[in-house]
Every structure is written in structure tokens, then in C-alpha cells.
Write a protein that holds these residues in place. Sequence first.
Motif, PDB file in Angstrom:
ATOM      1  N   MET A 183      -3.474  81.532  20.650  1.00  0.00           N
ATOM      2  CA  MET A 183      -2.511  82.386  21.215  1.00  0.00           C
ATOM      3  C   MET A 183      -1.183  82.583  20.606  1.00  0.00           C
ATOM      4  O   MET A 183      -0.756  81.506  19.612  1.00  0.00           O
ATOM      5  N   PHE A 184      -0.582  83.524  20.575  1.00  0.00           N
ATOM      6  CA  PHE A 184       0.741  83.837  19.919  1.00  0.00           C
ATOM      7  C   PHE A 184       1.806  83.416  21.090  1.00  0.00           C
ATOM      8  O   PHE A 184       1.616  83.844  22.010  1.00  0.00           O
ATOM      9  N   MET A 185       3.064  82.638  20.660  1.00  0.00           N
ATOM     10  CA  MET A 185       4.083  82.873  21.325  1.00  0.00           C
ATOM     11  C   MET A 185       5.466  83.013  20.420  1.00  0.00           C
ATOM     12  O   MET A 185       5.510  82.605  19.443  1.00  0.00           O
ATOM     13  N   GLU A 222       7.406  96.493  14.534  1.00  0.00           N
ATOM     14  CA  GLU A 222       6.618  96.156  13.244  1.00  0.00           C
ATOM     15  C   GLU A 222       6.254  94.824  13.538  1.00  0.00           C
ATOM     16  O   GLU A 222       5.061  94.389  12.975  1.00  0.00           O
ATOM     17  N   PHE A 223       7.065  94.075  13.774  1.00  0.00           N
ATOM     18  CA  PHE A 223       6.856  92.466  13.962  1.00  0.00           C
ATOM     19  C   PHE A 223       5.652  92.374  15.030  1.00  0.00           C
ATOM     20  O   PHE A 223       4.612  91.409  14.830  1.00  0.00           O
ATOM     21  N   VAL A 224       5.993  93.090  16.072  1.00  0.00           N
ATOM     22  CA  VAL A 224       4.765  92.634  17.069  1.00  0.00           C
ATOM     23  C   VAL A 224       3.254  93.115  16.657  1.00  0.00           C
ATOM     24  O   VAL A 224       2.439  92.560  16.742  1.00  0.00           O
ATOM     25  N   VAL A 225       3.349  94.324  15.903  1.00  0.00           N
ATOM     26  CA  VAL A 225       1.876  94.673  15.391  1.00  0.00           C
ATOM     27  C   VAL A 225       1.491  93.557  14.335  1.00  0.00           C
ATOM     28  O   VAL A 225       0.379  93.317  14.421  1.00  0.00           O
ATOM     29  N   ASP A 226       2.528  93.076  13.386  1.00  0.00           N
ATOM     30  CA  ASP A 226       2.183  91.981  12.528  1.00  0.00           C
ATOM     31  C   ASP A 226       1.519  90.855  13.324  1.00  0.00           C
ATOM     32  O   ASP A 226       0.676  90.279  13.020  1.00  0.00           O
ATOM     33  N   ALA A 227       2.209  90.304  14.338  1.00  0.00           N
ATOM     34  CA  ALA A 227       1.880  89.112  15.099  1.00  0.00           C
ATOM     35  C   ALA A 227       0.395  89.361  15.755  1.00  0.00           C
ATOM     36  O   ALA A 227      -0.460  88.611  15.459  1.00  0.00           O
ATOM     37  N   ILE A 228       0.212  90.565  16.190  1.00  0.00           N
ATOM     38  CA  ILE A 228      -1.170  90.942  16.497  1.00  0.00           C
ATOM     39  C   ILE A 228      -2.440  90.801  15.655  1.00  0.00           C
ATOM     40  O   ILE A 228      -3.270  90.234  15.622  1.00  0.00           O
ATOM     41  N   ARG A 229      -1.970  91.470  14.537  1.00  0.00           N
ATOM     42  CA  ARG A 229      -2.724  91.337  13.257  1.00  0.00           C
ATOM     43  C   ARG A 229      -3.160  90.005  12.743  1.00  0.00           C
ATOM     44  O   ARG A 229      -4.368  89.569  12.458  1.00  0.00           O
ATOM     45  N   THR A 230      -2.203  89.099  12.661  1.00  0.00           N
ATOM     46  CA  THR A 230      -2.246  87.693  12.099  1.00  0.00           C
ATOM     47  C   THR A 230      -2.959  87.182  13.193  1.00  0.00           C
ATOM     48  O   THR A 230      -4.088  86.056  12.742  1.00  0.00           O
ATOM     49  N   LEU A 231      -2.895  87.183  14.676  1.00  0.00           N
ATOM     50  CA  LEU A 231      -3.671  86.289  15.553  1.00  0.00           C
ATOM     51  C   LEU A 231      -5.166  86.858  15.596  1.00  0.00           C
ATOM     52  O   LEU A 231      -6.241  86.215  15.455  1.00  0.00           O
ATOM     53  N   VAL A 232      -5.410  88.263  15.453  1.00  0.00           N
ATOM     54  CA  VAL A 232      -6.718  88.831  15.206  1.00  0.00           C
ATOM     55  C   VAL A 232      -7.664  88.286  14.240  1.00  0.00           C
ATOM     56  O   VAL A 232      -8.704  87.861  14.369  1.00  0.00           O
ATOM     57  N   ARG A 233      -6.676  88.140  12.852  1.00  0.00           N
ATOM     58  CA  ARG A 233      -7.549  87.564  11.570  1.00  0.00           C
ATOM     59  C   ARG A 233      -7.839  86.107  12.003  1.00  0.00           C
ATOM     60  O   ARG A 233      -8.875  85.668  11.317  1.00  0.00           O
ATOM     61  N   LEU A 234      -6.928  85.400  12.609  1.00  0.00           N
ATOM     62  CA  LEU A 234      -7.402  83.957  12.920  1.00  0.00           C
ATOM     63  C   LEU A 234      -8.533  83.945  13.618  1.00  0.00           C
ATOM     64  O   LEU A 234      -9.292  82.800  13.424  1.00  0.00           O
ATOM     65  N   TRP A 273      -5.412 106.766  13.085  1.00  0.00           N
ATOM     66  CA  TRP A 273      -5.005 105.871  14.264  1.00  0.00           C
ATOM     67  C   TRP A 273      -5.405 104.371  14.217  1.00  0.00           C
ATOM     68  O   TRP A 273      -5.026 103.440  14.850  1.00  0.00           O
ATOM     69  N   MET A 274      -6.551 104.132  13.255  1.00  0.00           N
ATOM     70  CA  MET A 274      -7.023 102.883  12.955  1.00  0.00           C
ATOM     71  C   MET A 274      -6.136 101.977  12.265  1.00  0.00           C
ATOM     72  O   MET A 274      -5.693 102.380  10.997  1.00  0.00           O
ATOM     73  N   ILE A 275      -5.654 100.670  12.437  1.00  0.00           N
ATOM     74  CA  ILE A 275      -5.079  99.876  11.591  1.00  0.00           C
ATOM     75  C   ILE A 275      -5.885  98.780  11.125  1.00  0.00           C
ATOM     76  O   ILE A 275      -6.508  98.059  12.328  1.00  0.00           O
ATOM     77  N   SER A 276      -6.362  98.441   9.804  1.00  0.00           N
ATOM     78  CA  SER A 276      -7.058  97.315   9.711  1.00  0.00           C
ATOM     79  C   SER A 276      -6.263  95.985   9.944  1.00  0.00           C
ATOM     80  O   SER A 276      -4.974  95.786   9.708  1.00  0.00           O
ATOM     81  N   CYS A 277      -6.907  94.804  10.215  1.00  0.00           N
ATOM     82  CA  CYS A 277      -6.472  93.620  10.579  1.00  0.00           C
ATOM     83  C   CYS A 277      -6.467  92.641   9.206  1.00  0.00           C
ATOM     84  O   CYS A 277      -6.661  92.859   8.151  1.00  0.00           O
TER      85      CYS A 277
END
Lengths: 356, 356
Positions: B33-35, B111-123, B352-356
Motif C-alpha cells: 500500500m502507498f502512504m 501529477e504526484f498522485v497519479v505517479d503514486a498510483i502508477r508506482t504502486l500498480v507496477r509493484l 483516456w488510458m494511461i499506461s503504468c
Amino acid sequence: MHGKIRIERNPNRKTKPGLEEALGFGRYFTDHMFMMDYEEGSGWQDPRIVPYGPISHDPAAMVFHYGQAVFEGLKAFRTEKDEIVLFRPDQNAKRLNRSCDRLQMPQMDEEFVVDAIRTLVRLDADWVPRKKGSSLYIRPFVIATEAGLGVRASSRYSFVIIMSPVGAYYEEGLQPINILVESHYARAVRGGTGNAKTAGNYAATLKAQALAKEHNCAQVLWLDAIEKMYIEEAGSMNVFFKINGEVVTPSLSGSILEGITRNSIIHLLKEWGIPVSERKISIHDIVEAFENGTLEEAFGTGTAAVVSPIGSLLWNGTLMSINQGNIGELVARLYDTITGIQYGRIEDSNSWMISC
Amino acid sequence: MHGKIRIERNPNRKTKPGLEEALGFGRYFTDHMFMMDYEEGSGWQDPRIVPYGPISHDPAAMVFHYGQAVFEGLKAFRTEKDEIVLFRPDQNAKRLNRSCDRLQMPQMDEEFVVDAIRTLVRLDADWVPRKKGSSLYIRPFVIATEAGLGVRASSRYSFVIIMSPVGAYYEEGLQPINILVESHYARAVRGGTGNAKTAGNYAATLKAQALAKEHNCAQVLWLDAIEKMYIEEAGSMNVFFKINGEVVTPSLSGSILEGITRNSIIHLLKEWGIPVSERKISIHDIVEAFENGTLEEAFGTGTAAVVSPIGSLLWNGTLMSINQGNIGELVARLYDTITGIQYGRIEDSNSWMISC
């Protein structure tokens, strides 16, 4: 009944804040807390008093997502005879159950709730301050703890009671406050959760509260959300107006919190033979009374301050000063009477006080 | 920006549920999880990805008492080319900030929020299921963590992102649902928090939701709280009606959630040259269209189900069957198009789609 309360004493008692100093409100917490858990199918279980400390939940616990959270607030007082007493705790237990019902949360045995409060207060009795006007604030609350993201009522809950020694609300004696009449934001509406003591109601008010501060006002006065005209309640208090000798307060519309102090004040006024009525009151009625000189007093009521004289109302840019910004005779008498009963200086003829 | 994301990998990977089985919704959670924490004066700090596990808070943490809690919901999809993509996450980040603003909570860099989501999904990429219609549901949320009982905005917050593999909402393909038009309870009102994605809004709906179930209805259709006449939204979805060839949906009144699926559908309908309008629609308009045979289709929209055909509306004891309870042509086309874009079967001409 929910079983016998198990007690695990705190081996590491905290260093108390100076209980005779300025304590503020809800900043310090006692050595112990009460907890009890609910699980669908088996009901409320494992009532226990444990050392005060962090509570741990799954990040998917429903309270964080869908807001099933209700609470109560009441006080324990140390009387002049050094007894510790509670003010109408049975009424808090009843209201807690009504709030739970509205939020689709399980109810509790009301006598058990009062017993849990008394047991906890007895254990932390040395936290009840002695200074004039101070007390031990008690905060029972229920939160949804099931881990899951489907939108539905949780199958698990925790009931927790924490306690905080608090100073006199007005350290220097009663002080009239300024109130901003809010015309844009809404707190609650008919059919909503306004008469439940639920967390979301308070979150909804914070933005308006911040705007009130910018206008040098301590609180907001809420108008009804439908016609934006009828008075509901102030920030965290019910409100009363004395107009031409009669005391009026908004009737319980479903969107107003059913205050226990409110109820007690209506009771006292009736005992005293002072005309009091619960009815719809519009802001225009108040403006009219202000303009024709019959708006004699206004005050808020609640557990924290008991009564708060309202010195002025700010409405659409117009400042209405009430009683020249002075403390009214009635509000002073109500304050002296209720605090007198709470601290054992005046006879408790209505059996409102319960000893711990 | 809020700093570089520190990653602490989970040494004890969970046994995954059968990702190709029926996963339900929000029942299983991934390994991480991200915090990130906020403190007044120093802002958002210490962004980190840590092993998924319990979070610990003081029992006086304000989220439990005064309900400052907002959230988002979005999904990661595994495309047919085995890429992992997100649907319009920038829109979720924007709405999260709007919700925070309404609840007097601090905003974040989008942008940071989107980046946090992408980083977590990749992991946790191996948690994104492969079965048709399944996805990884992502739940960002912000809660007030300061310990204190004064009613005011918290000075501390936590931002957390958790993720859950979820099955197709309709495991057997689209299924029309029955909806109860609610006439007693209210979800939100003008001036309230209806357009914020905040916990208290959901708590307020659970009692009505339970009553809907008793009437064999999957969800409630909310009418406006003031005139009890204008359609707002369904349980956890926006709603659309196709009447005599025109698609209509309630305009954003302030008490309606600004759905990202809703916005995407309006965009597609315009692209397709199908008349679509956002306006006030009363329940009487719907009854009239039903009676004169021009109510062609009705459907709900949201992240969980994308679109949900409405098979019938129950209003004041009268059951209105829509399109003979069958799936309409338009709702099927919308479902196929949006899921087609999400899973990479249809060209994403709107980016609409952003890759992770």
C-alpha cells in the motif's frame, strides 16, 4: 447485557497535565479506555477496560471509507463534597442508540452503556479535575471495522469510550460570542442525518466554520437547507432566543440534534413558569424582533459550554447586537442553575445526576 | 511534488485468491500500500510504499469523530497485449482535490498522485487479474489523524492507497437491475457535501439501501431533498435516461457526484451524434415518458459496473418496467465501447488510458 467488563490496569500511569491549569478541550486523555466489539451473528462481546493507546485497523476498515461512525459527549463532575457524578448519562445512551439506528449500526443495552461509563470513570477517578468549572469529558463512540469496499453496512464494529479532563469552557467566566448566520452552506436536511450524532455531520460544517472565523465569529448559525430561512442550530449547539418575555427554540425537525442540555433548559424554564415554546423560527422573525427592540437574549446550549450567550448575529452583512453585547439575566440564571446542579451546589430535584 | 517515493518491499507475499475465480468486490487486498502524511506547517511528507497491513491511530484521531475522510475509486486493466493501463486517473486526482477542499482538508499535487498510483500498480502488477471483465480496483483515501476532540479541521492527515483485484461486476454479462425511487430519506442537499466523495455521504445512504433490498431492488434512486421531485443519482451511480431518442442525465447541481464514467459517456454520445443533454429531470417526466411509451432505456454509470441497465423503477408502489426489462441497444453499445477502450480492444482516440 453484553457480559462482565474485564479490566486490564495500565501499569504505566501517565504524567497528568496540571489538572488545575488551563486544560483546553479534548487535548489530554486518561490512563484507560473502554472497548467492546460487535460481530454480526454473535452481537456485542468482550467488554473490557484497557490502557489508553492506539487502535489498529485494516486500511479497508469501513469507517475510513463509508463513514459509519457515531458518538456521544457527556461530562463527569467532582462535587463540592468530593463525589463524582454524571449528568443524565441515560439520555446519552438513548441518543447513541438512535444515532446507531439511523446509520444502520447495531444498538446496545442502554443500562450497560451507562454502567461501562461509570466503571471507567471510577477507575480513572483521579483524572476528574477539581478546579471550578472543570470536568472530565467522556467520549463514547462506535465505528465500523469490517475490512471491505462494497458499499453496505459493516458486519463488525468497535465501541470505544475515551475520557479527557477539560477546563471551564469560559476560563474567565461567561463571555458572549459572535455568530455568523450561514446562507450558502448546509449542515443537514429533512430525511438526512441531521438528528444523528454522526461524524459526517461535523465534517460538513468545517468549511463554513472556517469562513465564520474570517468574519470574527466563533460559530455559524445554520438555516434550514430547503427554504434557507428557518433557524436550525449553531455550530455545535442548539439555540434559544428570548423575545418579548417568551423563550423560543427551533422545534426538532429531524435535521436538528436533540440536545440533552436543550431538553434540560426547556424543563427548567417550565419549572420556573417562564413561557417557552419549540416552534419554527425564521431569521426574519429574529431581524424583526431585533429591529423593534424585543430581542432580549440569545444563547446556545450544549455539553461543552452548557450555555453560551450570543452577543451578536451577523446576517447578510448586518450586525445585530443583542442585549448590548452583555450577558443576559436569563442565560446567567440558567448557567448558574445547571452548573449548580452538576457540581452539587443546588438540589437535584429532577434526579439528573448519577453518581459513579 | 511531495518527494521521492520510498519503497519497502513486502518479504511475506500473500497467497493470492484464485485471480481467475469469482473475486467479488473489495474483498482481497494486494501485497503493498502507498502512504503519505501531512502535518500543518510542513505539508505532505514521507511518501512510501510499504507492506499492506493494519494502520494504527490514537482513538481520538479526528476521522473517528468528525468524519474528515474522502476517497477515490479507479481501476487498472490488463489489456489483450498484456499491458497494464489506468482509465483517466488524472480525473480522479482532480476530484480528490475538490473533495479535500470541500472538507477543509489539504490538497495534493495531482501529477504526484497519479505517479503514486502508477508506482504502486507496477509493484503489485501480478495482482492485476486476466479474466475477462476483471480488474484491479484502486482506492486512494485521505483521513484526519490528529488526536483531539475540538470540532475543527485536523492539523494532520494520512493519504493511503490500497488495491483489490475484483471480478467482472456482472459475472454472467450485463443484467438489468431494479431500482427503488426513494421518497423519504435524503442523500445530500444544495450547500452540503453531495458533490464531494466523502465517507459521510455513504453512511447516510445505508438505511435507504437496506429498505430497497426489502423491496427486491438493488439500489435507490435519489430525488432532490428540497422538492423531492428532481432526480439526482442512484445508490452509487449517476443515471441516464433515453427518452424519445434523446439521452438525458441530471445536471450537476452541487449535490450530485461528478462521475468520471458519467463524463466519459456524455463525451462518447456527442462523438456518436446522439442527442444528449444535462438538465433537471423530475420523476414526473419519467413517469410521463413511461406512460406514453417514450422511455426507451435507463442506466446507471460508475467505476464499479461501468454501466448498469435499469430494468425497472419502483415509485410510490408503481412498478415501471423499462424496455420490457431487457438490455437496451445503447447501454450495450456504451458498455462494449468503454470496456473495449479499457481492455485495449478499441482504439483510445481520446487518450483516456494511461499506461503504468
